[in-house]
Design a protein around this motif. Structure first.
Motif, mmCIF file in Angstrom:
data_model
loop_
_atom_site.group_PDB
_atom_site.id
_atom_site.type_symbol
_atom_site.label_atom_id
_atom_site.label_comp_id
_atom_site.label_asym_id
_atom_site.label_seq_id
_atom_site.Cartn_x
_atom_site.Cartn_y
_atom_site.Cartn_z
ATOM 1 N N ASN A 146 29.354 102.632 53.400
ATOM 2 C CA ASN A 146 30.568 102.275 54.133
ATOM 3 C C ASN A 146 30.210 101.579 55.449
ATOM 4 O O ASN A 146 30.931 101.676 56.432
ATOM 5 C CB ASN A 146 31.452 103.508 54.364
ATOM 6 N N VAL A 147 29.089 100.849 55.430
ATOM 7 C CA VAL A 147 28.616 100.137 56.614
ATOM 8 C C VAL A 147 29.685 99.168 57.122
ATOM 9 O O VAL A 147 30.025 99.135 58.315
ATOM 10 C CB VAL A 147 27.306 99.367 56.279
ATOM 11 N N ASP A 148 30.245 98.379 56.201
ATOM 12 C CA ASP A 148 31.210 97.354 56.596
ATOM 13 C C ASP A 148 32.534 97.964 57.053
ATOM 14 O O ASP A 148 33.174 97.453 57.961
ATOM 15 C CB ASP A 148 31.463 96.389 55.432
ATOM 16 N N GLU A 149 32.915 99.059 56.412
ATOM 17 C CA GLU A 149 34.170 99.712 56.803
ATOM 18 C C GLU A 149 34.095 100.137 58.268
ATOM 19 O O GLU A 149 35.047 99.977 59.029
ATOM 20 C CB GLU A 149 34.423 100.932 55.904
ATOM 21 N N LYS A 150 32.927 100.672 58.649
ATOM 22 C CA LYS A 150 32.760 101.123 60.040
ATOM 23 C C LYS A 150 32.833 99.936 61.005
ATOM 24 O O LYS A 150 33.445 100.040 62.064
ATOM 25 C CB LYS A 150 31.414 101.846 60.199
ATOM 26 N N THR A 151 32.200 98.824 60.606
ATOM 27 C CA THR A 151 32.233 97.627 61.458
ATOM 28 C C THR A 151 33.673 97.162 61.653
ATOM 29 O O THR A 151 34.091 96.824 62.764
ATOM 30 C CB THR A 151 31.406 96.485 60.814
ATOM 31 N N ILE A 152 34.412 97.135 60.547
ATOM 32 C CA ILE A 152 35.800 96.648 60.614
ATOM 33 C C ILE A 152 36.678 97.620 61.403
ATOM 34 O O ILE A 152 37.553 97.203 62.172
ATOM 35 C CB ILE A 152 36.355 96.432 59.182
ATOM 36 N N ALA A 153 36.426 98.932 61.240
ATOM 37 C CA ALA A 153 37.251 99.924 61.945
ATOM 38 C C ALA A 153 37.171 99.710 63.467
ATOM 39 O O ALA A 153 38.135 99.975 64.187
ATOM 40 C CB ALA A 153 36.810 101.329 61.562
ATOM 41 N N GLN A 154 36.030 99.186 63.931
ATOM 42 C CA GLN A 154 35.880 98.935 65.371
ATOM 43 C C GLN A 154 36.830 97.845 65.871
ATOM 44 O O GLN A 154 37.094 97.754 67.064
ATOM 45 C CB GLN A 154 34.430 98.533 65.688
ATOM 46 N N THR A 155 37.304 96.992 64.972
ATOM 47 C CA THR A 155 38.232 95.932 65.390
ATOM 48 C C THR A 155 39.647 96.462 65.558
ATOM 49 O O THR A 155 40.515 95.763 66.066
ATOM 50 C CB THR A 155 38.294 94.791 64.339
ATOM 51 N N ALA A 203 41.549 97.208 63.001
ATOM 52 C CA ALA A 203 42.286 96.980 61.747
ATOM 53 C C ALA A 203 42.167 98.226 60.873
ATOM 54 O O ALA A 203 41.205 98.986 60.973
ATOM 55 C CB ALA A 203 41.727 95.770 61.014
ATOM 56 N N ARG A 204 43.179 98.405 60.015
ATOM 57 C CA ARG A 204 43.151 99.533 59.085
ATOM 58 C C ARG A 204 42.175 99.191 57.964
ATOM 59 O O ARG A 204 42.315 98.139 57.345
ATOM 60 C CB ARG A 204 44.554 99.715 58.509
ATOM 61 N N ALA A 205 41.167 100.046 57.733
ATOM 62 C CA ALA A 205 40.144 99.681 56.757
ATOM 63 C C ALA A 205 39.982 100.748 55.693
ATOM 64 O O ALA A 205 40.159 101.941 55.960
ATOM 65 C CB ALA A 205 38.802 99.466 57.462
ATOM 66 N N CYS A 206 39.695 100.318 54.487
ATOM 67 C CA CYS A 206 39.294 101.272 53.457
ATOM 68 C C CYS A 206 38.151 100.678 52.654
ATOM 69 O O CYS A 206 37.994 99.459 52.581
ATOM 70 C CB CYS A 206 40.458 101.688 52.565
ATOM 71 N N GLU A 207 37.331 101.536 52.100
ATOM 72 C CA GLU A 207 36.115 101.096 51.413
ATOM 73 C C GLU A 207 36.212 101.445 49.932
ATOM 74 O O GLU A 207 36.610 102.549 49.570
ATOM 75 C CB GLU A 207 34.907 101.800 52.048
ATOM 76 N N ILE A 208 35.839 100.481 49.089
ATOM 77 C CA ILE A 208 35.700 100.764 47.659
ATOM 78 C C ILE A 208 34.229 100.629 47.322
ATOM 79 O O ILE A 208 33.621 99.606 47.626
ATOM 80 C CB ILE A 208 36.439 99.724 46.792
ATOM 81 N N GLN A 267 45.037 100.024 43.762
ATOM 82 C CA GLN A 267 44.994 101.378 44.346
ATOM 83 C C GLN A 267 44.631 101.331 45.825
ATOM 84 O O GLN A 267 45.236 102.034 46.645
ATOM 85 C CB GLN A 267 43.976 102.239 43.597
ATOM 86 N N ALA A 268 43.663 100.488 46.171
ATOM 87 C CA ALA A 268 43.236 100.388 47.570
ATOM 88 C C ALA A 268 44.374 99.851 48.439
ATOM 89 O O ALA A 268 44.600 100.321 49.562
ATOM 90 C CB ALA A 268 42.005 99.494 47.676
#
Lengths: 225, 117
Positions: free
Chosen positions: A74-83, A85-90, A105-106
Protein backbone atom coordinates in the motif's frame (compact mmCIF):
# COMPACT_ATOMS: atom_id res chain seq x y z
CA UNK A 1 -21.44 -42.21 -28.97
CA UNK A 2 -19.47 -40.37 -31.60
CA UNK A 3 -22.06 -37.74 -32.44
CA UNK A 4 -21.20 -34.22 -31.46
CA UNK A 5 -23.23 -31.03 -31.47
CA UNK A 6 -21.83 -27.75 -32.74
CA UNK A 7 -23.30 -24.76 -30.94
CA UNK A 8 -23.06 -21.23 -32.35
CA UNK A 9 -22.06 -18.91 -29.53
CA UNK A 10 -20.92 -15.61 -31.10
CA UNK A 11 -20.23 -13.80 -27.85
CA UNK A 12 -17.45 -11.45 -26.92
CA UNK A 13 -15.08 -13.31 -24.63
CA UNK A 14 -14.84 -10.31 -22.33
CA UNK A 15 -18.57 -9.50 -22.49
CA UNK A 16 -19.08 -9.96 -18.74
CA UNK A 17 -16.34 -7.45 -17.98
CA UNK A 18 -17.59 -5.04 -20.68
CA UNK A 19 -21.10 -5.22 -19.23
CA UNK A 20 -19.94 -4.49 -15.66
CA UNK A 21 -17.76 -1.64 -16.96
CA UNK A 22 -20.66 -0.10 -18.89
CA UNK A 23 -22.92 -0.33 -15.81
CA UNK A 24 -20.26 1.35 -13.67
CA UNK A 25 -19.74 4.14 -16.20
CA UNK A 26 -23.47 4.80 -16.30
CA UNK A 27 -23.82 4.69 -12.51
CA UNK A 28 -20.96 7.17 -12.10
CA UNK A 29 -22.37 9.49 -14.75
CA UNK A 30 -25.71 9.48 -12.94
CA UNK A 31 -24.05 10.72 -9.75
CA UNK A 32 -21.88 13.21 -11.74
CA UNK A 33 -18.64 11.52 -10.78
CA UNK A 34 -15.93 11.07 -13.43
CA UNK A 35 -13.58 8.09 -13.43
CA UNK A 36 -10.17 8.42 -15.10
CA UNK A 37 -7.97 5.37 -15.68
CA UNK A 38 -4.27 6.23 -15.40
CA UNK A 39 -1.97 3.83 -17.25
CA UNK A 40 1.77 3.50 -17.71
CA UNK A 41 4.75 1.26 -17.05
CA UNK A 42 6.27 0.90 -13.55
CA UNK A 43 8.23 4.05 -12.81
CA UNK A 44 6.52 6.21 -15.44
CA UNK A 45 5.52 8.55 -12.61
CA UNK A 46 1.84 7.75 -12.21
CA UNK A 47 1.65 8.37 -8.46
CA UNK A 48 3.78 11.53 -8.64
CA UNK A 49 1.72 12.96 -11.49
CA UNK A 50 -1.48 12.16 -9.60
CA UNK A 51 -0.22 13.92 -6.47
CA UNK A 52 0.49 17.04 -8.54
CA UNK A 53 -2.87 16.84 -10.33
CA UNK A 54 -4.73 16.40 -7.05
CA UNK A 55 -3.13 19.62 -5.76
CA UNK A 56 -4.01 21.44 -8.97
CA UNK A 57 -7.61 20.18 -9.15
CA UNK A 58 -8.39 20.49 -5.44
CA UNK A 59 -7.59 24.21 -5.76
CA UNK A 60 -10.56 24.41 -8.17
CA UNK A 61 -12.79 22.78 -5.57
CA UNK A 62 -12.92 19.29 -7.04
CA UNK A 63 -13.52 16.49 -4.55
CA UNK A 64 -11.17 13.68 -5.53
CA UNK A 65 -10.79 9.99 -4.73
CA UNK A 66 -8.03 7.64 -5.85
CA UNK A 67 -8.04 3.89 -6.37
CA UNK A 68 -4.51 2.53 -6.20
CA UNK A 69 -4.08 -0.82 -7.94
CA UNK A 70 -0.87 -2.71 -7.31
CA UNK A 71 0.20 -6.33 -7.29
CA UNK A 72 1.12 -5.93 -3.62
CA UNK A 73 1.72 -3.24 -0.95
CA UNK A 74 0.00 0.00 0.00
CA UNK A 75 2.99 2.26 -0.71
CA UNK A 76 1.08 4.37 -3.23
CA UNK A 77 -2.05 4.61 -1.10
CA UNK A 78 0.02 6.18 1.67
CA UNK A 79 1.60 8.65 -0.76
CA UNK A 80 -1.81 9.67 -2.09
CA UNK A 81 -3.34 9.90 1.41
CA UNK A 82 -0.81 12.67 2.14
CA UNK A 83 -2.44 14.81 -0.56
CA UNK A 84 -5.73 14.75 1.34
CA UNK A 85 -7.55 12.82 -1.39
CA UNK A 86 -9.66 9.84 -0.38
CA UNK A 87 -7.62 6.76 -1.27
CA UNK A 88 -8.16 3.04 -1.37
CA UNK A 89 -5.80 0.26 -2.41
CA UNK A 90 -6.53 -2.86 -4.44
CA UNK A 91 -3.95 -5.64 -4.40
CA UNK A 92 -4.22 -8.13 -7.23
CA UNK A 93 -1.64 -10.51 -5.68
CA UNK A 94 0.19 -11.12 -8.91
CA UNK A 95 -2.54 -10.58 -11.51
CA UNK A 96 -1.34 -8.19 -14.19
CA UNK A 97 -4.54 -6.19 -14.61
CA UNK A 98 -7.64 -5.03 -12.77
CA UNK A 99 -11.11 -5.77 -14.07
CA UNK A 100 -14.38 -3.86 -13.92
CA UNK A 101 -15.76 -5.90 -11.03
CA UNK A 102 -12.80 -5.03 -8.79
CA UNK A 103 -13.05 -1.35 -9.72
CA UNK A 104 -16.80 -1.32 -9.21
CA UNK A 105 -16.34 -2.49 -5.60
CA UNK A 106 -13.51 -0.04 -4.95
CA UNK A 107 -15.57 2.84 -6.38
CA UNK A 108 -18.44 2.04 -4.01
CA UNK A 109 -16.09 2.11 -1.02
CA UNK A 110 -15.12 5.68 -1.98
CA UNK A 111 -18.77 6.87 -1.94
CA UNK A 112 -18.77 8.31 -5.47
CA UNK A 113 -21.88 10.46 -4.90
CA UNK A 114 -19.74 12.65 -2.64
CA UNK A 115 -16.90 13.00 -5.18
CA UNK A 116 -16.44 14.81 -8.50
CA UNK A 117 -13.54 12.77 -9.76
CA UNK A 118 -11.92 9.40 -9.14
CA UNK A 119 -8.50 8.48 -10.48
CA UNK A 120 -7.73 4.81 -10.95
CA UNK A 121 -3.99 4.23 -10.90
CA UNK A 122 -3.85 1.01 -12.89
CA UNK A 123 -1.19 -1.70 -12.58
CA UNK A 124 2.14 -0.58 -14.07
CA UNK A 125 2.01 -2.44 -17.39
CA UNK A 126 1.59 -1.45 -21.05
CA UNK A 127 -0.04 -4.68 -22.25
CA UNK A 128 -2.64 -6.39 -20.06
CA UNK A 129 -4.63 -3.41 -18.70
CA UNK A 130 -5.50 -2.37 -22.27
CA UNK A 131 -7.75 -5.42 -22.71
CA UNK A 132 -9.95 -4.81 -19.69
CA UNK A 133 -12.45 -1.92 -19.73
CA UNK A 134 -12.45 -0.52 -16.19
CA UNK A 135 -15.59 1.59 -16.58
CA UNK A 136 -13.54 4.78 -16.83
CA UNK A 137 -14.77 7.82 -18.79
CA UNK A 138 -11.26 8.44 -20.10
CA UNK A 139 -7.86 6.81 -20.16
CA UNK A 140 -4.69 8.79 -19.54
CA UNK A 141 -1.51 7.04 -20.65
CA UNK A 142 1.88 8.09 -19.28
CA UNK A 143 5.20 7.74 -21.05
CA UNK A 144 8.22 9.10 -19.21
CA UNK A 145 11.22 10.66 -20.93
CA UNK A 146 13.72 8.14 -19.43
CA UNK A 147 11.72 5.26 -20.98
CA UNK A 148 12.36 6.50 -24.52
CA UNK A 149 10.00 7.86 -27.16
CA UNK A 150 9.79 4.74 -29.35
CA UNK A 151 6.98 2.94 -27.54
CA UNK A 152 3.98 3.66 -29.75
CA UNK A 153 4.48 0.93 -32.34
CA UNK A 154 5.66 -1.54 -29.68
CA UNK A 155 2.48 -1.18 -27.62
CA UNK A 156 -0.05 -0.03 -30.21
CA UNK A 157 -3.14 -1.36 -28.50
CA UNK A 158 -2.74 0.69 -25.32
CA UNK A 159 -2.02 3.86 -27.36
CA UNK A 160 -5.10 3.20 -29.49
CA UNK A 161 -7.15 2.77 -26.29
CA UNK A 162 -6.07 6.02 -24.60
CA UNK A 163 -7.56 9.51 -24.83
CA UNK A 164 -4.64 11.43 -23.37
CA UNK A 165 -0.88 10.95 -23.52
CA UNK A 166 1.11 12.59 -20.74
CA UNK A 167 4.82 12.73 -21.48
CA UNK A 168 6.14 12.71 -17.92
CA UNK A 169 9.50 13.72 -16.44
CA UNK A 170 9.83 16.33 -19.21
CA UNK A 171 12.52 18.00 -17.10
CA UNK A 172 14.78 15.14 -18.28
CA UNK A 173 14.45 16.23 -21.92
CA UNK A 174 17.54 18.38 -21.50
CA UNK A 175 19.49 15.26 -20.45
CA UNK A 176 18.00 12.99 -23.10
CA UNK A 177 18.29 14.70 -26.51
CA UNK A 178 17.43 11.37 -28.21
CA UNK A 179 13.85 11.63 -26.96
CA UNK A 180 12.09 12.79 -30.12
CA UNK A 181 8.90 14.49 -28.88
CA UNK A 182 7.73 15.45 -32.36
CA UNK A 183 8.10 11.88 -33.65
CA UNK A 184 6.34 10.47 -30.58
CA UNK A 185 3.40 12.84 -31.13
CA UNK A 186 3.25 11.99 -34.82
CA UNK A 187 3.23 8.22 -34.13
CA UNK A 188 0.65 8.54 -31.35
CA UNK A 189 -1.67 10.50 -33.66
CA UNK A 190 -1.31 7.83 -36.34
CA UNK A 191 -2.90 5.35 -33.93
CA UNK A 192 -5.20 7.72 -32.09
CA UNK A 193 -5.90 10.87 -34.16
CA UNK A 194 -7.88 12.53 -31.34
CA UNK A 195 -5.27 11.99 -28.64
CA UNK A 196 -4.55 15.04 -26.46
CA UNK A 197 -0.83 15.18 -25.65
CA UNK A 198 0.76 17.05 -22.74
CA UNK A 199 4.40 17.45 -21.76
CA UNK A 200 4.52 17.38 -17.99
CA UNK A 201 6.99 17.56 -15.15
CA UNK A 202 5.55 17.08 -11.69
CA UNK A 203 8.84 18.32 -10.28
CA UNK A 204 8.70 21.66 -12.11
CA UNK A 205 4.89 21.76 -12.32
CA UNK A 206 5.20 22.06 -16.11
CA UNK A 207 2.07 21.05 -17.99
CA UNK A 208 0.11 20.26 -14.82
CA UNK A 209 -2.26 23.22 -15.30
CA UNK A 210 -2.91 22.28 -18.94
CA UNK A 211 -3.58 18.60 -18.15
CA UNK A 212 -5.65 19.69 -15.14
CA UNK A 213 -7.75 21.88 -17.39
CA UNK A 214 -8.38 18.98 -19.80
CA UNK A 215 -9.57 16.90 -16.83
CA UNK A 216 -11.76 19.70 -15.46
CA UNK A 217 -13.41 20.08 -18.86
CA UNK A 218 -14.14 16.35 -18.88
CA UNK A 219 -15.72 16.49 -15.41
CA UNK A 220 -17.82 19.50 -16.43
CA UNK A 221 -19.03 17.75 -19.60
CA UNK A 222 -19.89 14.73 -17.46
CA UNK A 223 -21.83 16.88 -14.98
CA UNK A 224 -23.82 18.58 -17.74
CA UNK A 225 -24.72 15.41 -19.60
CA UNK B 1 1.73 -13.91 -18.65
CA UNK B 2 -0.62 -11.70 -20.64
CA UNK B 3 -2.48 -14.70 -22.09
CA UNK B 4 -3.41 -16.11 -18.69
CA UNK B 5 -6.01 -13.46 -17.89
CA UNK B 6 -7.61 -13.88 -21.30
CA UNK B 7 -7.55 -17.70 -21.29
CA UNK B 8 -9.20 -17.75 -17.86
CA UNK B 9 -12.16 -15.87 -19.37
CA UNK B 10 -12.31 -18.32 -22.28
CA UNK B 11 -12.23 -21.33 -19.94
CA UNK B 12 -14.97 -19.89 -17.73
CA UNK B 13 -17.17 -19.32 -20.77
CA UNK B 14 -16.42 -22.80 -22.13
CA UNK B 15 -17.43 -24.48 -18.89
CA UNK B 16 -20.57 -22.31 -18.57
CA UNK B 17 -21.65 -23.22 -22.09
CA UNK B 18 -20.89 -26.92 -21.51
CA UNK B 19 -23.07 -26.90 -18.39
CA UNK B 20 -25.90 -25.12 -20.21
CA UNK B 21 -25.73 -27.73 -23.00
CA UNK B 22 -25.65 -30.60 -20.47
CA UNK B 23 -22.49 -31.80 -22.23
CA UNK B 24 -20.32 -34.61 -20.92
CA UNK B 25 -17.41 -33.51 -23.03
CA UNK B 26 -16.25 -30.46 -24.96
CA UNK B 27 -14.68 -31.54 -28.22
CA UNK B 28 -13.60 -28.16 -29.55
CA UNK B 29 -14.01 -24.42 -29.24
CA UNK B 30 -13.50 -21.82 -31.95
CA UNK B 31 -12.37 -18.29 -31.18
CA UNK B 32 -11.72 -15.22 -33.27
CA UNK B 33 -8.80 -13.14 -32.09
CA UNK B 34 -7.63 -10.04 -33.94
CA UNK B 35 -3.95 -9.73 -34.71
CA UNK B 36 -3.94 -6.50 -32.71
CA UNK B 37 -4.40 -8.56 -29.55
CA UNK B 38 -0.96 -9.54 -28.36
CA UNK B 39 -1.28 -13.28 -27.90
CA UNK B 40 0.96 -16.21 -28.69
CA UNK B 41 -1.28 -18.99 -29.98
CA UNK B 42 0.78 -21.94 -28.69
CA UNK B 43 0.98 -20.42 -25.26
CA UNK B 44 -2.73 -19.61 -25.34
CA UNK B 45 -3.63 -23.21 -26.20
CA UNK B 46 -1.21 -24.61 -23.62
CA UNK B 47 -2.79 -22.52 -20.89
CA UNK B 48 -6.24 -23.65 -22.03
CA UNK B 49 -5.28 -27.33 -21.59
CA UNK B 50 -3.73 -26.57 -18.23
CA UNK B 51 -6.75 -24.68 -16.90
CA UNK B 52 -9.27 -27.25 -18.17
CA UNK B 53 -7.61 -30.29 -16.61
CA UNK B 54 -10.12 -32.47 -14.71
CA UNK B 55 -13.06 -30.69 -16.39
CA UNK B 56 -15.33 -31.72 -19.29
CA UNK B 57 -13.21 -29.46 -21.52
CA UNK B 58 -10.04 -31.40 -20.87
CA UNK B 59 -8.50 -32.39 -24.24
CA UNK B 60 -10.78 -29.99 -26.15
CA UNK B 61 -9.27 -28.63 -29.32
CA UNK B 62 -8.91 -24.84 -29.51
CA UNK B 63 -9.23 -23.34 -32.99
CA UNK B 64 -8.20 -19.71 -33.32
CA UNK B 65 -9.10 -17.58 -36.34
CA UNK B 66 -6.85 -14.53 -36.54
CA UNK B 67 -8.19 -11.36 -38.19
CA UNK B 68 -5.71 -8.96 -39.80
CA UNK B 69 -5.55 -5.37 -38.67
CA UNK B 70 -7.27 -2.91 -41.02
CA UNK B 71 -8.05 0.79 -40.76
CA UNK B 72 -11.12 2.64 -42.04
CA UNK B 73 -10.51 6.11 -43.49
CA UNK B 74 -12.77 8.64 -41.77
CA UNK B 75 -12.72 10.79 -44.92
CA UNK B 76 -13.56 8.35 -47.72
CA UNK B 77 -14.52 5.19 -45.73
CA UNK B 78 -11.90 3.10 -47.59
CA UNK B 79 -10.77 0.09 -45.53
CA UNK B 80 -7.12 -0.87 -45.96
CA UNK B 81 -4.52 -3.16 -44.33
CA UNK B 82 -2.63 -1.37 -41.64
CA UNK B 83 0.48 -2.25 -39.67
CA UNK B 84 0.45 -0.46 -36.30
CA UNK B 85 3.81 -1.99 -35.40
CA UNK B 86 5.37 -0.11 -38.33
CA UNK B 87 2.84 2.72 -38.45
CA UNK B 88 2.23 2.23 -42.15
CA UNK B 89 0.72 3.24 -44.39
CA UNK B 90 0.69 6.66 -42.75
CA UNK B 91 -2.22 7.89 -44.86
CA UNK B 92 -5.16 6.41 -46.76
CA UNK B 93 -3.95 4.88 -50.04
CA UNK B 94 -7.17 6.09 -51.74
CA UNK B 95 -7.50 9.72 -50.66
CA UNK B 96 -4.25 10.50 -48.81
CA UNK B 97 -5.93 11.58 -45.55
CA UNK B 98 -4.48 10.46 -42.19
CA UNK B 99 -7.75 10.56 -40.25
CA UNK B 100 -8.77 6.96 -39.56
CA UNK B 101 -10.00 4.44 -37.06
CA UNK B 102 -9.27 0.77 -36.56
CA UNK B 103 -11.76 -1.27 -38.59
CA UNK B 104 -10.68 -4.81 -37.65
CA UNK B 105 -7.92 -6.49 -35.70
CA UNK B 106 -8.96 -6.25 -32.05
CA UNK B 107 -11.75 -8.84 -32.12
CA UNK B 108 -11.94 -11.33 -29.29
CA UNK B 109 -15.02 -13.50 -29.70
CA UNK B 110 -16.15 -16.97 -28.74
CA UNK B 111 -17.66 -18.33 -31.95
CA UNK B 112 -18.62 -21.99 -31.50
CA UNK B 113 -18.40 -24.85 -29.06
CA UNK B 114 -18.61 -28.50 -30.12
CA UNK B 115 -19.90 -30.81 -27.41
CA UNK B 116 -20.68 -34.48 -26.90
CA UNK B 117 -23.83 -35.12 -24.86
Amino acid sequence: MNTTTLIEVKQKVLDKNDHIAEELRRRLSTCHCTLIDVLGSPGAGKTTLLAALIGELTAYGLRIGVIEADLESNVDEKTIAQTGARACEINTHGACHVDARMISQAVESLEPATLDLIFLENIGNLVCPADFDTGAHARVLLLSVPEGYDKVYKYPYIFAQSDVLAITKADYLALNPDFDVAELKRQAHVLQPDMAIFETSARNYDGIEALGQWIRELTIRNQLS
Amino acid sequence: MHELALVREVVAKTLDLATQAHAQQVVSVTLTIGEGRDIIEDYFKGLFSYLTRDTPAEKACVHINRVPITARCKTCAHVYPYNPYRGNPETCPECGEANRELATGVEFTFDTIEVRP
